[in-house]
Scaffold this motif. Structure first.
Motif, PDB file in Angstrom:
ATOM      1  N   PHE A 212      48.022  48.900  47.444  1.00  0.00           N
ATOM      2  CA  PHE A 212      48.683  47.657  47.824  1.00  0.00           C
ATOM      3  C   PHE A 212      48.927  46.764  46.609  1.00  0.00           C
ATOM      4  N   GLY A 213      48.708  47.259  45.441  1.00  0.00           N
ATOM      5  CA  GLY A 213      48.904  46.470  44.241  1.00  0.00           C
ATOM      6  C   GLY A 213      48.314  47.195  43.053  1.00  0.00           C
ATOM      7  N   PRO A 214      48.427  46.605  41.873  1.00  0.00           N
ATOM      8  CA  PRO A 214      47.873  47.255  40.679  1.00  0.00           C
ATOM      9  C   PRO A 214      46.351  47.282  40.714  1.00  0.00           C
ATOM     10  N   LEU A 215      45.796  48.271  40.059  1.00  0.00           N
ATOM     11  CA  LEU A 215      44.348  48.382  39.992  1.00  0.00           C
ATOM     12  C   LEU A 215      43.778  47.256  39.134  1.00  0.00           C
ATOM     13  N   LEU A 216      42.702  46.645  39.598  1.00  0.00           N
ATOM     14  CA  LEU A 216      42.022  45.580  38.875  1.00  0.00           C
ATOM     15  C   LEU A 216      40.766  46.136  38.231  1.00  0.00           C
ATOM     16  N   PRO A 217      40.390  45.599  37.090  1.00  0.00           N
ATOM     17  CA  PRO A 217      39.141  46.059  36.466  1.00  0.00           C
ATOM     18  C   PRO A 217      37.940  45.721  37.342  1.00  0.00           C
ATOM     19  N   ALA A 218      36.922  46.526  37.221  1.00  0.00           N
ATOM     20  CA  ALA A 218      35.720  46.317  38.029  1.00  0.00           C
ATOM     21  C   ALA A 218      35.085  44.967  37.697  1.00  0.00           C
ATOM     22  N   ALA A 219      34.630  44.272  38.726  1.00  0.00           N
ATOM     23  CA  ALA A 219      34.024  42.950  38.538  1.00  0.00           C
ATOM     24  C   ALA A 219      32.659  43.083  37.878  1.00  0.00           C
ATOM     25  N   SER A 220      32.327  42.085  37.061  1.00  0.00           N
ATOM     26  CA  SER A 220      31.033  42.072  36.395  1.00  0.00           C
ATOM     27  C   SER A 220      29.936  41.833  37.431  1.00  0.00           C
ATOM     28  N   PRO A 221      28.834  42.549  37.331  1.00  0.00           N
ATOM     29  CA  PRO A 221      27.747  42.342  38.317  1.00  0.00           C
ATOM     30  C   PRO A 221      27.069  40.974  38.194  1.00  0.00           C
ATOM     31  N   ALA A 222      27.285  40.254  37.074  1.00  0.00           N
ATOM     32  CA  ALA A 222      26.646  38.932  36.900  1.00  0.00           C
ATOM     33  C   ALA A 222      27.259  37.922  37.861  1.00  0.00           C
ATOM     34  N   ARG A 223      26.459  36.934  38.278  1.00  0.00           N
ATOM     35  CA  ARG A 223      26.944  35.893  39.188  1.00  0.00           C
ATOM     36  C   ARG A 223      27.898  34.964  38.444  1.00  0.00           C
ATOM     37  N   ARG A 224      28.975  34.563  39.133  1.00  0.00           N
ATOM     38  CA  ARG A 224      29.953  33.679  38.524  1.00  0.00           C
ATOM     39  C   ARG A 224      29.546  32.216  38.744  1.00  0.00           C
ATOM     40  N   GLN A 225      30.078  31.356  37.872  1.00  0.00           N
ATOM     41  CA  GLN A 225      29.796  29.937  37.994  1.00  0.00           C
ATOM     42  C   GLN A 225      30.718  29.311  39.032  1.00  0.00           C
ATOM     43  N   LEU A 226      30.311  28.127  39.500  1.00  0.00           N
ATOM     44  CA  LEU A 226      31.092  27.418  40.513  1.00  0.00           C
ATOM     45  C   LEU A 226      32.489  27.090  40.001  1.00  0.00           C
TER      46      LEU A 226
END
Length: 390
Positions: free
Chosen positions: A283-297
């Motif tokens: 359904f769209g281009p492949l995105l890189p795998a997300a980092s396992p670290a928690r993101r900031q607000l």
């Protein structure tokens, strides 16, 4: 009822039954009906079964092989070898063995398989190339190169005639007239011609004979009883033992499945295509795998804003800020939402202590056309200032 009456009733019933039987017998008619079940399995699997049985009925010994690979030892000299199968996989060594066997006194009957190529100077048929026998398509022949038509040929232009010494009438054969055999070395001593082509050549090879044919379908089960086809088979094999090779290789598994189960193969192919399509759809281009670290607000807020900007453009973001200002003003002054637009602007100026021009600039309706980055930033700054003042 006495015994006499019982006997009379029984006798009457027997008489009626006998009369009824006689009448039914006179109404029945005897007939014979022949039910065709088609060829036997042996005939379906062997196109030359009738030819094999015909030769055995003549008192000849017939050995049958499914291919050249089955001829580990060639027949004894003086016998006839009918090589009617496909020879695409024949090796040069096997070709030498066959020609040496014929030169030692055997009779080799072979079918031409390929057309002569003038550019390469060969046809790819190892046997015929060694004997310098060339096969052409009659459509490629010049009129001068075709066999001359006789009065008999004019009567039967599609049939091949074989003339023998001391015979007043020729033998008639239904070879395929699309092909023509040519003896480049002029070694043939016997031949059979149709109206415009040669379909059989016989030449001396050492102490034996080689007979070349354009096709062998005349000896298949459905054609051997037509014209003089069976006679020609007898003529070429008379007074000798016969080895019949009519099939060089068996059909592979894929060929058998394609022949007997085409619907199953089609359904399987479609199923594989649908499975590949289902697995490979995107359904769209492949995105890189997300980092396992928690993101900031801040990253979540920025991502949400980019999503809203991408799907609702600037109007959605500006309207959300204006709605938030209206809610806050309604909290501080109940009934704010029921005021006219001019009254709302005046009340917002009183509540926020901001000039009316700034209030009007911040709360004006959002345009439908796309705003530039500068205009969008300025509008957001006005709205944030107004909201903070409330």
């Amino acid at each position: 009822m006495n015994r006499l009456h019982v006997r009379l009733l029984v006798a009457g019933a027997v008489l009626l039954l006998a009369l009824l039987t006689i009448w039914l017998g006179s109404q029945l008619q005897r007939y014979e009906d022949v039910v065709e079940h088609g060829p036997a399995p042996q005939a379906r699997s062997n196109d030359y079964l009738a030819a094999e049985l015909f030769l055995r009925a003549l008192g000849l010994q017939v050995a049958r092989h499914d291919g050249i690979a089955g001829l580990e030892t060639l027949p004894n000299s003086g016998q006839t070898l009918l090589l009617l199968g496909d020879r695409r996989n024949m090796t040069p060594r096997q070709t030498e063995r066959l020609l040496d066997w014929a030169a030692a006194g055997g009779h080799l009957v072979v079918v031409a398989e390929r057309l002569w190529d003038e550019k390469t100077g060969k046809s790819g048929d190892l046997l015929l190339d060694r004997l310098n026998l060339q096969q052409y398509s009659t459509r490629d022949l010049d009129e001068e190169a075709q066999s001359p038509q006789s009065s008999t040929a004019e009567q039967h232009p599609q049939l091949t005639k074989l003339y023998l010494e001391n015979e007043s009438a020729p033998a008639y054969l239904a070879f395929d007239t699309d092909f023509h055999l040519y003896d480049a070395d002029n070694r043939a001593h016997a031949w059979a011609n149709s109206a415009g082509a040669t379909h059989m050549l016989q030449l001396q090879h050492g102490n034996g004979l080689v007979t070349a044919l354009t096709d062998s379908w005349i000896w298949q089960n459905r054609n051997i009883d037509e014209y003089d086809h069976a006679w020609l088979l007898w003529y070429l094999t008379q007074d000798s033992e016969v080895t019949l090779v009519h099939r060089s290789e068996h059909d592979g598994l894929l060929a058998q499945l394609r022949k007997h189960f085409p619907e199953t193969l089609t359904a399987l192919g479609l199923l594989i295509l649908f499975a590949l399509w289902h697995v490979g759809q995107r359904f769209g281009p492949l995105l890189p795998a997300a980092s396992p670290a928690r993101r900031q607000l801040q990253e979540h807020l920025r991502g949400s804003a980019e999503f809203l900007l991408r799907h609702g453009r600037e109007q959605s973001l500006l309207q959300r800020l204006q709605q938030d200002i209206q809610r806050r003003a309604n909290v501080r002054h109940p009934g704010f939402e029921q005021l006219p637009l001019s009254g709302q602007l005046t009340l917002l100026a009183q509540l926020s202590s901001l000039p009316p021009a700034s209030i009007e600039q911040a709360m004006r309706p959002t345009p439908q056309q796309r705003l530039s980055a500068t205009e969008f930033t300025r509008q957001v700054a006005y709205l944030q200032t107004l909201r903070n003042a409330l």
